[in-house]
Motif scaffolding. Structure first.
Motif, PDB file in Angstrom:
ATOM      1  N   UNK A   1      29.432  -3.851  49.767  1.00 46.34           N
ATOM      2  CA  UNK A   1      30.824  -3.549  50.130  1.00 46.34           C
ATOM      3  C   UNK A   1      31.596  -3.065  48.892  1.00 46.34           C
ATOM      4  N   UNK A   2      31.365  -3.733  47.764  1.00 42.19           N
ATOM      5  CA  UNK A   2      32.006  -3.341  46.507  1.00 42.19           C
ATOM      6  C   UNK A   2      31.654  -1.899  46.140  1.00 42.19           C
ATOM      7  N   UNK A   3      30.373  -1.555  46.223  1.00 42.52           N
ATOM      8  CA  UNK A   3      29.932  -0.194  45.889  1.00 42.52           C
ATOM      9  C   UNK A   3      30.545   0.825  46.847  1.00 42.52           C
ATOM     10  N   UNK A   4      30.620   0.451  48.122  1.00 38.94           N
ATOM     11  CA  UNK A   4      31.209   1.342  49.128  1.00 38.94           C
ATOM     12  C   UNK A   4      32.694   1.588  48.813  1.00 38.94           C
ATOM     13  N   UNK A   5      33.424   0.505  48.511  1.00 36.69           N
ATOM     14  CA  UNK A   5      34.849   0.642  48.166  1.00 36.69           C
ATOM     15  C   UNK A   5      35.022   1.476  46.902  1.00 36.69           C
ATOM     16  N   UNK A   6      34.181   1.218  45.907  1.00 38.56           N
ATOM     17  CA  UNK A   6      34.272   1.967  44.655  1.00 38.56           C
ATOM     18  C   UNK A   6      34.087   3.455  44.925  1.00 38.56           C
ATOM     19  N   UNK A   7      33.116   3.762  45.781  1.00 43.93           N
ATOM     20  CA  UNK A   7      32.852   5.152  46.151  1.00 43.93           C
ATOM     21  C   UNK A   7      34.073   5.759  46.851  1.00 43.93           C
ATOM     22  N   UNK A   8      34.624   5.015  47.825  1.00 44.24           N
ATOM     23  CA  UNK A   8      35.780   5.508  48.593  1.00 44.24           C
ATOM     24  C   UNK A   8      37.005   5.717  47.704  1.00 44.24           C
ATOM     25  N   UNK A   9      37.182   4.841  46.725  1.00 47.42           N
ATOM     26  CA  UNK A   9      38.378   4.900  45.880  1.00 47.42           C
ATOM     27  C   UNK A   9      38.215   5.830  44.682  1.00 47.42           C
ATOM     28  N   UNK A  10      36.986   6.216  44.380  1.00 45.67           N
ATOM     29  CA  UNK A  10      36.746   6.953  43.126  1.00 45.67           C
ATOM     30  C   UNK A  10      37.468   8.300  43.080  1.00 45.67           C
ATOM     31  N   UNK A  11      37.502   9.009  44.191  1.00 44.57           N
ATOM     32  CA  UNK A  11      38.145  10.325  44.180  1.00 44.57           C
ATOM     33  C   UNK A  11      39.629  10.189  43.839  1.00 44.57           C
ATOM     34  N   UNK A  12      40.310   9.272  44.526  1.00 44.14           N
ATOM     35  CA  UNK A  12      41.734   9.055  44.257  1.00 44.14           C
ATOM     36  C   UNK A  12      41.941   8.544  42.827  1.00 44.14           C
ATOM     37  N   UNK A  13      41.094   7.585  42.434  1.00 43.72           N
ATOM     38  CA  UNK A  13      41.196   6.985  41.099  1.00 43.72           C
ATOM     39  C   UNK A  13      40.975   8.022  40.001  1.00 43.72           C
ATOM     40  N   UNK A  14      39.991   8.906  40.183  1.00 48.63           N
ATOM     41  CA  UNK A  14      39.706   9.957  39.197  1.00 48.63           C
ATOM     42  C   UNK A  14      40.855  10.958  39.110  1.00 48.63           C
ATOM     43  N   UNK A  15      41.443  11.295  40.267  1.00 45.31           N
ATOM     44  CA  UNK A  15      42.599  12.206  40.268  1.00 45.31           C
ATOM     45  C   UNK A  15      43.773  11.572  39.534  1.00 45.31           C
ATOM     46  N   UNK A  16      43.981  10.268  39.774  1.00 43.73           N
ATOM     47  CA  UNK A  16      45.045   9.539  39.076  1.00 43.73           C
ATOM     48  C   UNK A  16      44.792   9.558  37.569  1.00 43.73           C
ATOM     49  N   UNK A  17      43.548   9.325  37.186  1.00 42.80           N
ATOM     50  CA  UNK A  17      43.176   9.300  35.767  1.00 42.80           C
ATOM     51  C   UNK A  17      43.432  10.661  35.115  1.00 42.80           C
ATOM     52  N   UNK A  18      43.051  11.728  35.808  1.00 41.04           N
ATOM     53  CA  UNK A  18      43.263  13.081  35.280  1.00 41.04           C
ATOM     54  C   UNK A  18      44.747  13.346  35.044  1.00 41.04           C
ATOM     55  N   UNK A  19      45.572  12.871  35.958  1.00 42.15           N
ATOM     56  CA  UNK A  19      47.012  13.117  35.870  1.00 42.15           C
ATOM     57  C   UNK A  19      47.702  12.217  34.839  1.00 42.15           C
ATOM     58  N   UNK A  20      47.263  10.952  34.756  1.00 33.80           N
ATOM     59  CA  UNK A  20      47.975   9.956  33.944  1.00 33.80           C
ATOM     60  C   UNK A  20      47.243   9.482  32.696  1.00 33.80           C
ATOM     61  N   UNK A  21      45.981   9.870  32.543  1.00 36.23           N
ATOM     62  CA  UNK A  21      45.230   9.473  31.352  1.00 36.23           C
ATOM     63  C   UNK A  21      44.844   8.003  31.316  1.00 36.23           C
ATOM     64  N   UNK A  22      44.913   7.318  32.440  1.00 37.90           N
ATOM     65  CA  UNK A  22      44.498   5.911  32.525  1.00 37.90           C
ATOM     66  C   UNK A  22      44.108   5.602  33.967  1.00 37.90           C
ATOM     67  N   UNK A  23      43.401   4.480  34.132  1.00 38.32           N
ATOM     68  CA  UNK A  23      43.008   4.036  35.468  1.00 38.32           C
ATOM     69  C   UNK A  23      44.214   3.411  36.176  1.00 38.32           C
ATOM     70  N   UNK A  24      44.276   3.535  37.503  1.00 37.82           N
ATOM     71  CA  UNK A  24      45.412   2.986  38.244  1.00 37.82           C
ATOM     72  C   UNK A  24      45.400   1.463  38.302  1.00 37.82           C
ATOM     73  N   UNK A  25      46.595   0.890  38.360  1.00 36.24           N
ATOM     74  CA  UNK A  25      46.755  -0.552  38.544  1.00 36.24           C
ATOM     75  C   UNK A  25      47.092  -0.793  40.012  1.00 36.24           C
ATOM     76  N   UNK A  26      47.165  -2.064  40.399  1.00 34.67           N
ATOM     77  CA  UNK A  26      47.568  -2.410  41.767  1.00 34.67           C
ATOM     78  C   UNK A  26      48.963  -1.837  42.052  1.00 34.67           C
ATOM     79  N   UNK A  27      49.858  -1.945  41.066  1.00 33.88           N
ATOM     80  CA  UNK A  27      51.230  -1.417  41.242  1.00 33.88           C
ATOM     81  C   UNK A  27      51.204   0.090  41.523  1.00 33.88           C
TER      82      UNK A  27
END
Length: 150
Positions: free
Chosen positions: A69-95
């Motif tokens: 389940x963790x790997x599946x979630x990581x996969x699902x969230x990676x695209x959004x997380x990577x886009x956030x990282x590209x824009x902000x230069x850091x990984x997203x927080x819960x906030x």
């Protein structure tokens, strides 16, 4: 010459077992190893439940399911997380995720973090216990020699 044995040693007696009984250091190492393994088994039983093997299988199955389940979630969230990282230069927080207002994303991210923390907390504990037993019982080069024996 028949070579039919002259000694009183029984054929079933192995060289190793007679050597063990003459080597106090080896015997002490074995006793220590046994104590370590008993202590590990008790800690593991406390961690996983009542030490019933079927409980361990259930725990392993649950752990495996959570890992998938963790790997599946990581996969699902990676695209959004990577886009956030590209824009902000850091990984997203819960906030950061909450600010999107996307319920599915927020829920998935929270599940991901809960699973990640749970898996991270379980894995080093079990791995660490096994490493401790090995480190405390395996002979170091200093004690591995046959000192005191001819």
């Amino acid at each position: 010459g028949g070579g039919g044995g002259d000694g009183s040693d029984s054929p079933s007696m192995s060289v190793d077992s007679s050597v063990d009984s003459d080597d106090p250091e080896l015997n002490e190492t074995k006793r220590m190893m046994k104590r370590q393994l008993v202590a590990l088994a008790q800690r593991r039983a406390a961690l996983l439940g009542n030490g019933d093997p079927s409980m361990s299988r259930v725990t392993v199955a649950k752990f495996t399911g959570e890992l998938q389940r963790y790997k599946q979630l990581r996969e699902e969230l990676s695209e959004w997380s990577n886009a956030f990282y590209s824009k902000n230069g850091r990984r997203p927080t819960v906030k950061d995720v909450e600010r999107t207002g996307i319920d599915f994303l927020v829920e998935s991210f929270r599940d991901y973090i809960v699973l990640r923390d749970k898996l991270m907390s379980q894995t080093p504990y079990l791995r660490g216990q096994i490493e401790d037993v090995a480190k405390n019982t395996l002979p170091t080069p200093r004690t591995a020699g046959n000192k005191g024996r001819m």
